[in-house]
Write a protein that holds these residues in place. Structure first.
Motif, PDB file in Angstrom:
ATOM      1  N   GLU A 272       0.827  -1.205   0.000  1.00 10.20           N
ATOM      2  CA  GLU A 272       0.000   0.000   0.000  1.00 10.20           C
ATOM      3  C   GLU A 272       0.862   1.256   0.000  1.00 10.20           C
ATOM      4  OE1 GLU A 272      -3.138   0.199   2.921  1.00 10.20           O
ATOM      5  OE2 GLU A 272      -3.368  -1.975   2.863  1.00 10.20           O
TER       6      GLU A 272
ATOM      7  N   ASP B 138       1.276   4.257  -2.875  1.00  2.86           N
ATOM      8  CA  ASP B 138       1.143   5.680  -2.558  1.00  2.86           C
ATOM      9  C   ASP B 138       2.324   6.469  -3.121  1.00  2.86           C
ATOM     10  OD1 ASP B 138      -0.346   7.788  -1.117  1.00  2.86           O
ATOM     11  OD2 ASP B 138       1.448   7.867   0.150  1.00  2.86           O
TER      12      ASP B 138
ATOM     13  N   ASP C 148      -7.206   7.785  -1.868  1.00  4.35           N
ATOM     14  CA  ASP C 148      -6.875   7.348  -0.515  1.00  4.35           C
ATOM     15  C   ASP C 148      -5.450   7.742  -0.171  1.00  4.35           C
ATOM     16  OD1 ASP C 148      -9.354   6.045  -0.273  1.00  4.35           O
ATOM     17  OD2 ASP C 148      -8.562   4.240  -1.201  1.00  4.35           O
TER      18      ASP C 148
ATOM     19  N   TRP D 246      -2.312   6.941   2.258  1.00  2.00           N
ATOM     20  CA  TRP D 246      -1.836   5.805   3.036  1.00  2.00           C
ATOM     21  C   TRP D 246      -1.757   6.165   4.508  1.00  2.00           C
ATOM     22  CZ3 TRP D 246       2.509   4.561   6.017  1.00  2.00           C
ATOM     23  CH2 TRP D 246       2.672   3.195   6.287  1.00  2.00           C
TER      24      TRP D 246
END
Length: 107
Positions: free
Chosen positions: A16, A20, A41, A43
Motif C-alpha cells: 500500500e 502511494d 486514498d 496511506w
C-alpha cells in the motif's frame, strides 16, 4: 498472529505504501493528470502490526528513499512556483520593467 501472517500483513502494508509513493511519482511526472484525478486514498501506517520483519527492511528503506526524493521534488517545485508567482506579480504591476531615466536622441 503467526510468523507467516505477521510477515504477510507487513508485506501488504508495504504494498500500500509503495502504491502511494508510485502515485506521487506519477503525479510529479504528469502534473495535469493529477489535477484531473486527485488521489482517492492517502496511506495510513498500520498500528497493529508491531515491528517490521527484518527481511522486509531493504524494501522499506527503498520506499523511504523514494518518499524522500519525491518530497524534495515537491519542495523544489513549490519554490519554483513561488518564484514564478513573484515575477508574474512584478510584471503585472510594472515593477519588473525598469523605466529609462533619459532618452538618447543622438541616433
Amino acid at each position: 498472529m503467526s510468523g507467516g501472517e505477521w510477515r504477510d500483513a507487513w508485506s501488504a502494508a508495504l504494498d500500500e505504501l509503495e502504491l502511494d509513493v508510485a502515485s506521487i511519482e506519477a503525479m510529479l511526472e504528469d502534473e495535469h493528470r493529477h489535477a484531473e484525478h486527485p488521489p482517492a486514498d492517502i496511506w495510513k501506517p498500520p498500528t497493529e502490526l508491531g515491528a517490521l520483519p527484518l527481511e522486509l527492511r531493504p524494501r522499506a528503506d527503498e520506499i523511504l528513499t523514494r518518499q524522500l526524493k519525491a518530497a524534495e521534488e515537491i519542495a523544489r517545485r513549490m519554490t519554483a512556483t513561488r518564484q514564478q508567482m513573484t515575477m508574474t506579480t512584478k510584471i503585472e504591476t510594472g515593477e519588473a520593467v525598469k523605466r529609462p531615466v533619459y532618452v538618447d536622441r543622438a541616433m
